[in-house]
Design a protein around this motif. Structure first.
Motif, PDB file in Angstrom:
ATOM      1  N   UNK A  17       0.857  -1.193   0.000  1.00 35.01           N
ATOM      2  CA  UNK A  17       0.000   0.000   0.000  1.00 35.01           C
ATOM      3  C   UNK A  17       0.886   1.233   0.000  1.00 35.01           C
ATOM      4  N   UNK A  18       0.842   1.958  -1.124  1.00 38.35           N
ATOM      5  CA  UNK A  18       1.687   3.135  -1.299  1.00 38.35           C
ATOM      6  C   UNK A  18       0.821   4.389  -1.251  1.00 38.35           C
ATOM      7  N   UNK A  19       1.239   5.423  -0.523  1.00 37.21           N
ATOM      8  CA  UNK A  19       0.457   6.667  -0.531  1.00 37.21           C
ATOM      9  C   UNK A  19       0.297   7.188  -1.962  1.00 37.21           C
ATOM     10  N   UNK A  20      -0.918   7.570  -2.297  1.00 37.69           N
ATOM     11  CA  UNK A  20      -1.210   8.080  -3.637  1.00 37.69           C
ATOM     12  C   UNK A  20      -0.505   9.409  -3.871  1.00 37.69           C
ATOM     13  N   UNK A  24      -4.647  12.953  -1.584  1.00 37.53           N
ATOM     14  CA  UNK A  24      -4.221  12.996  -0.184  1.00 37.53           C
ATOM     15  C   UNK A  24      -5.022  12.013   0.681  1.00 37.53           C
ATOM     16  N   UNK A  25      -4.331  11.285   1.534  1.00 33.54           N
ATOM     17  CA  UNK A  25      -4.983  10.370   2.459  1.00 33.54           C
ATOM     18  C   UNK A  25      -5.435   9.056   1.836  1.00 33.54           C
ATOM     19  N   UNK A  26      -5.053   8.802   0.600  1.00 33.14           N
ATOM     20  CA  UNK A  26      -5.485   7.592  -0.105  1.00 33.14           C
ATOM     21  C   UNK A  26      -4.263   6.737  -0.427  1.00 33.14           C
ATOM     22  N   UNK A  27      -4.429   5.438  -0.307  1.00 34.10           N
ATOM     23  CA  UNK A  27      -3.367   4.510  -0.670  1.00 34.10           C
ATOM     24  C   UNK A  27      -3.686   3.826  -1.996  1.00 34.10           C
ATOM     25  N   UNK A  98      11.861   1.267   1.853  1.00 35.53           N
ATOM     26  CA  UNK A  98      10.542   1.898   1.920  1.00 35.53           C
ATOM     27  C   UNK A  98       9.640   1.089   2.845  1.00 35.53           C
ATOM     28  N   UNK A  99       9.021   1.755   3.826  1.00 26.97           N
ATOM     29  CA  UNK A  99       8.226   1.019   4.808  1.00 26.97           C
ATOM     30  C   UNK A  99       7.066   0.246   4.191  1.00 26.97           C
ATOM     31  N   UNK A 100       6.442   0.780   3.144  1.00 22.98           N
ATOM     32  CA  UNK A 100       5.293   0.075   2.557  1.00 22.98           C
ATOM     33  C   UNK A 100       5.721  -1.235   1.914  1.00 22.98           C
TER      34      UNK A 100
END
Length: 122
Positions: A17-20, A24-27, A98-100
């Motif tokens: 799951x990567x930040x979009x 904003x606020x969406x993966x 990368x943490x994701x």
């Protein structure tokens, strides 16, 4: 029939799951398959024991070294231009920064070896 083998290799789905970049606020969820080799308990204990003997900063830096022992390959991993990216320790190690990616791989391996199965749906 249960078969005893010298190596336990298996493919397992990994969800990252990567930040979009646009919302904003969406993966964005991305899925690929990784081939793992199950780690024997005595090997896991030896790795833990080795890490305990290291200075704190080095111990933290090597927290995910065991992943190099269990990750054997991947499929459905592509570069920005859509070409397949061959599995290598160098590329794998870069992605673990990368943490994701790290969280996705750790979660997939843990689910596989603990009998929790692949995550389905939400």
């Amino acid at each position: 029939m249960f078969t005893i083998t010298k190596k336990s290799l298996f493919w397992w789905p990994v969800i990252v799951k990567i930040p979009s970049p646009d919302s904003p606020g969406v993966y964005q969820e991305h899925e690929f398959e990784m081939q793992f080799e199950a780690m024997a308990l005595d090997r896991a204990r030896a790795i833990d024991e080795e890490r305990r003997g290291l200075p704190a900063d080095e111990r933290e830096a090597r927290a995910f070294d065991f992943l190099f022992d269990v990750a054997r390959g991947w499929r459905d991993v592509v570069a920005e231009d859509g070409t397949a990216v061959p599995f290598s320790r160098e590329v794998f190690e870069a992605q673990l920064q990368y943490p994701w990616f790290r969280d996705g791989v750790l979660s997939a391996y843990a689910r596989a070896v603990t009998g929790q199965g692949a995550r389905l749906g939400n």
